[in-house]
Design an enzyme around this catalytic site. Structure first.
Site, PDB file in Angstrom:
ATOM      1  N   HIS A 194       0.824  -1.212   0.000  1.00  0.00           N
ATOM      2  CA  HIS A 194       0.000   0.000   0.000  1.00  0.00           C
ATOM      3  C   HIS A 194       0.851   1.252   0.000  1.00  0.00           C
ATOM      4  CE1 HIS A 194      -4.041  -1.777   1.437  1.00  0.00           C
ATOM      5  NE2 HIS A 194      -4.029  -1.550   0.151  1.00  0.00           N
ATOM      6  N   ARG A 301     -12.053  -8.379  -8.410  1.00  0.00           N
ATOM      7  CA  ARG A 301     -11.591  -9.604  -7.729  1.00  0.00           C
ATOM      8  C   ARG A 301     -12.480  -9.842  -6.503  1.00  0.00           C
ATOM      9  NH1 ARG A 301      -5.961  -7.678  -9.205  1.00  0.00           N
ATOM     10  NH2 ARG A 301      -4.933  -9.457 -10.208  1.00  0.00           N
ATOM     11  N   ARG A 337     -15.611 -10.923 -11.587  1.00  0.00           N
ATOM     12  CA  ARG A 337     -15.028 -12.264 -11.675  1.00  0.00           C
ATOM     13  C   ARG A 337     -15.564 -13.107 -10.530  1.00  0.00           C
ATOM     14  NH1 ARG A 337      -8.640 -13.332 -11.299  1.00  0.00           N
ATOM     15  NH2 ARG A 337      -8.966 -12.796  -9.113  1.00  0.00           N
ATOM     16  N   GLU A 436      -5.931 -18.191 -18.438  1.00  0.00           N
ATOM     17  CA  GLU A 436      -4.747 -18.082 -17.587  1.00  0.00           C
ATOM     18  C   GLU A 436      -4.104 -19.445 -17.334  1.00  0.00           C
ATOM     19  OE1 GLU A 436      -5.869 -16.205 -13.879  1.00  0.00           O
ATOM     20  OE2 GLU A 436      -7.779 -17.243 -13.807  1.00  0.00           O
ATOM     21  N   ASP A 460      -1.152 -15.592 -13.858  1.00  0.00           N
ATOM     22  CA  ASP A 460      -1.197 -17.048 -13.756  1.00  0.00           C
ATOM     23  C   ASP A 460      -0.742 -17.716 -15.047  1.00  0.00           C
ATOM     24  OD1 ASP A 460      -1.968 -17.836 -11.143  1.00  0.00           O
ATOM     25  OD2 ASP A 460      -3.883 -16.854 -11.493  1.00  0.00           O
ATOM     26  N   CYS A 507      -6.093  -8.677 -18.217  1.00  0.00           N
ATOM     27  CA  CYS A 507      -6.207  -8.045 -16.905  1.00  0.00           C
ATOM     28  C   CYS A 507      -5.066  -8.437 -15.967  1.00  0.00           C
ATOM     29  CB  CYS A 507      -7.554  -8.347 -16.262  1.00  0.00           C
ATOM     30  SG  CYS A 507      -7.838 -10.103 -16.022  1.00  0.00           S
TER      31      CYS A 507
HETATM   32  C1  PEP Z   1      -4.000 -13.146 -13.497  1.00  0.00           C
HETATM   33  O1  PEP Z   1      -3.769 -14.297 -13.137  1.00  0.00           O
HETATM   34  O2  PEP Z   1      -3.348 -12.544 -14.374  1.00  0.00           O
HETATM   35  C2  PEP Z   1      -5.094 -12.389 -12.859  1.00  0.00           C
HETATM   36  C3  PEP Z   1      -5.448 -11.193 -13.289  1.00  0.00           C
HETATM   37  O3  PEP Z   1      -5.701 -12.965 -11.786  1.00  0.00           O
HETATM   38  P1  PEP Z   1      -5.088 -12.958 -10.300  1.00  0.00           P
HETATM   39  O4  PEP Z   1      -3.849 -12.102 -10.318  1.00  0.00           O
HETATM   40  O5  PEP Z   1      -6.156 -12.441  -9.434  1.00  0.00           O
HETATM   41  O6  PEP Z   1      -4.778 -14.409 -10.107  1.00  0.00           O
HETATM   42 MG    MG Z   2      -5.237 -15.375 -11.974  1.00  0.00          MG
END
Ligand code: PEP
Ligand code: MG
Length: 587
Positions: A194, A301, A337, A436, A460, A507
């Site tokens: 943060h 998220r 999501r 992902e 991911d 994303c």
């Molecule tokens: C990703 O995996 O790129 C993603 C956006 O999801 P998270 O970072 O929440 O796993």
């Molecule tokens: Mg992810």
């Protein structure tokens, strides 16, 4: 002159004298409270918590008017943590039951809470442990005397000074900024803490993770902070100072130019319009979305709503959280999501997440399709929220097309249920999926045929493609967005969407990293979702790019011989036409 290296987390150059914030590591005392004094001890604890609350409110009330809305929300986060039962109530129980002293009781409970965050895979969530530690430290300092802590009082006026500290809480950063601090350097910290995020939105140059700046910098030393490269210069020669002054002037000019882009469209030189959306975790993040004038939310998220509690939020609570975001962004898409719990993103709620290899286990959609009651509650909340705006439902971690069919069936069933009950919803709510997992990218055509949109989760996708744990420091050096396998999977996914005529966005962190914007444009990406603070910089690059010219250059990058060659080609791609770019200001 001495040069120290850390992680540059907030661009900009700071030049000034050091204020070394000396705060010893707290040694928490441990002793037994005699029975007659137990209620006094409980009172002492309550007073320390109340004082911490007053201090936070005081900082909040004095945030400079030009500070972004985010600054207040960081303080709100600390106030929220302070109200958590683990911090403000559980210690009192042990003061009474175990006769522990207040400091020890608090430390014991906060260590447990910090332990939960420590084991989370998601780096953003893992960083929450830092907030907890900072709140606890504030209360501990209120419990202990200055003689116990060894603290020195901080001067009222720190105008132009560069603060060098072991670590800083976001609230400290705001308080020091109020006193005039111009930049800061810390021994500890990470780029997505943060404090780091706050430094970026406050526009304060900052370096974290220097592993020992406080040992090498003396009070009043002359310093230069290069917040982009993560370099701290101690006692620079006059010629070095004047070179950095020149760079600082140039960066200030670039920043002023970026601000002027706030209301400009994200259109390339050859007239292509891009969508620049925001990633959010909680409705509280909306301020930053408004500030950046984002084209909606590309990733909400929702798992954050399930954290730090023993029971999951019910349908009404989720519905309220989703509607709040949707109504705040009329006409703009909000991509919700579904729950991405599992791996190390754990919640205290009761779910059957057990695996020796959790990233490959019962995570995200796999968990939801097993825990149907939990999932249906969320789906109903999302379906009902769709009546209030442009909701898009997004499924995480798809690896098998059957998962899409099952979600579609569930959504249909629940929509019918809502219809019977007379609850309003958007019958045409788009259902999309995250790409992902490499299997999903390789068969993106199958997913594209049955989904309304795709979104590439590079965080991911890179982890699973390169077989490297995204939170394991020892293999971090292999985390390479430019790996040909990663680029090919991204390209395949984009092409599958184009052939099917559905939108493909991204994303993952790569979407908000300006080093890759042109490459992604060349690969055909048109929708980017990122932390709101990154939007202006990405917009600038888009506006200075001729996308059709980038396409053949990206082919060369995909075919380059090795990482160095790829890196050089990406740099060449970025250098082109970036006459006033932020990067160039550092040269
Ligand atoms: C990703 O995996 O790129 C993603 C956006 O999801 P998270 O970072 O929440 O796993
Ligand atoms: Mg992810």
């Amino acid at each position: 002159m001495l040069a120290l290296h850390g992680k540059g987390v907030s661009n900009g150059i700071g030049i000034g004298r050091a204020y070394v914030l000396k705060r010893e590591r707290l040694k928490v005392p441990e002793y037994v409270i005699p029975d007659p004094l137990i209620e006094d001890e409980a009172r002492r604890f309550h007073e320390a918590v109340a004082r911490a609350r007053r201090e936070l409110n005081e900082i909040r009330d004095h945030i400079p008017s030009e500070a972004p809305m985010e600054a207040a929300s960081f303080i709100d986060t600390h106030l929220l943590i302070l109200s958590d039962a683990m911090i403000s109530e559980a210690p009192v129980h042990d003061i009474r039951a175990q006769r522990w002293n207040a400091e020890f009781a608090l430390k014991t409970h906060s260590d447990r809470l910090i332990g939960v965050f420590e084991h989370m895979e998601d780096p953003y969530l893992r960083n929450k442990k830092v907030d907890v530690a900072q709140v606890v430290e504030r209360v501990l300092r209120n419990l202990m005397t200055p003689e116990d802590t060894g603290d020195e009082p901080i001067p009222e006026d720190l105008t132009g000074r560069i603060v060098v500290a072991n670590d800083l809480a976001p609230t400290d950063a705001v308080a020091l900024r109020n006193k005039g601090m111009s930049a800061f350097v810390t021994n500890l910290g990470g780029p997505i803490s943060h404090t780091a995020i706050l430094s970026r939105s406050l526009g304060i140059p900052a370096i974290v993770a220097t592993h020992g700046a406080t040992r090498f910098v003396a009070q009043d030393d002359e310093l230069i902070v290069d917040g982009k490269r993560g370099v701290l210069l101690v006692g620079p020669e006059p010629i070095v100072v004047s070179e950095y002054e020149r760079r600082a002037r140039k960066i200030a000019r670039v920043q002023r130019e970026l601000e002027t882009l706030r209301a400009s469209p994200s259109v390339s030189r050859d007239g292509l319009t891009m969508q620049l959306a925001a990633n959010i975790e909680l409705p509280e993040d909306l301020d930053a979305v408004h500030e950046a004038l984002a084209d909606g939310v590309g990733l909400y998220r929702t798992e954050f709503l399930f954290m730090n509690r023993s029971a999951p939020p019910d349908e009404e609570e989720q519905f309220a959280a989703y509607v709040k975001v949707v109504q705040a962004l009329p006409g703009r898409p909000v991509t919700i999501r579904t729950l991405d719990l599992g791996a190390d993103k754990r919640a205290d709620i009761d779910t059957p997440i057990t695996s020796v290899n959790p990233a490959l286990g019962l995570r995200a959609i796999r968990l939801c399709l097993q825990e149907l009651e939990l999932f249906k509650i969320q789906l109903r909340a999302i379906i009902r929220a769709s009546a209030f705006g442009r909701v898009r439902l997004m499924i995480p971690m798809l690896s098998n097309i059957d998962e899409v069919f099952r979600v579609r069936d569930l959504v249909r069933e629940l929509q019918e249920e809502c219809e019977r009950e007379g609850a309003a919803f958007d019958k045409a709510m788009p259902i999309g999926g995250m790409i992902e997992v490499p299997a999903a990218a390789v068969s993106a055509d199958l997913f594209a045929a049955h989904l309304d949109f795709l979104s590439i989760g590079t965080n991911d996708l890179i982890q699973y493609t390169l077989a490297i744990d995204r939170v394991d420091d020892s293999v971090n050096y292999l985390y390479d967005p430019l790996h040909p396998a990663v680029l090919r999977l991204i390209a395949m996914t984009i092409q599958a969407g184009q052939r099917q005529g559905i939108p493909v966005g991204m994303c993952g962190e790569m979407a908000g990293d300006s080093r890759y914007t042109r490459l992604l444009l060349g690969l055909g990406l048109r929708e980017f979702s990122m932390h709101p603070a990154a939007i202006l910089e990405i917009k600038k690059i888009i506006r200075e790019s001729t996308v059709t010219e980038l396409e053949h250059l990206t082919t060369a990058i995909m075919e380059a011989r090795d990482h160095r060659a790829r890196q050089a080609l990406v740099e060449a791609l970025n250098g082109d036409g970036d006459e006033t770019g932020a990067d160039e200001a550092y040269r």
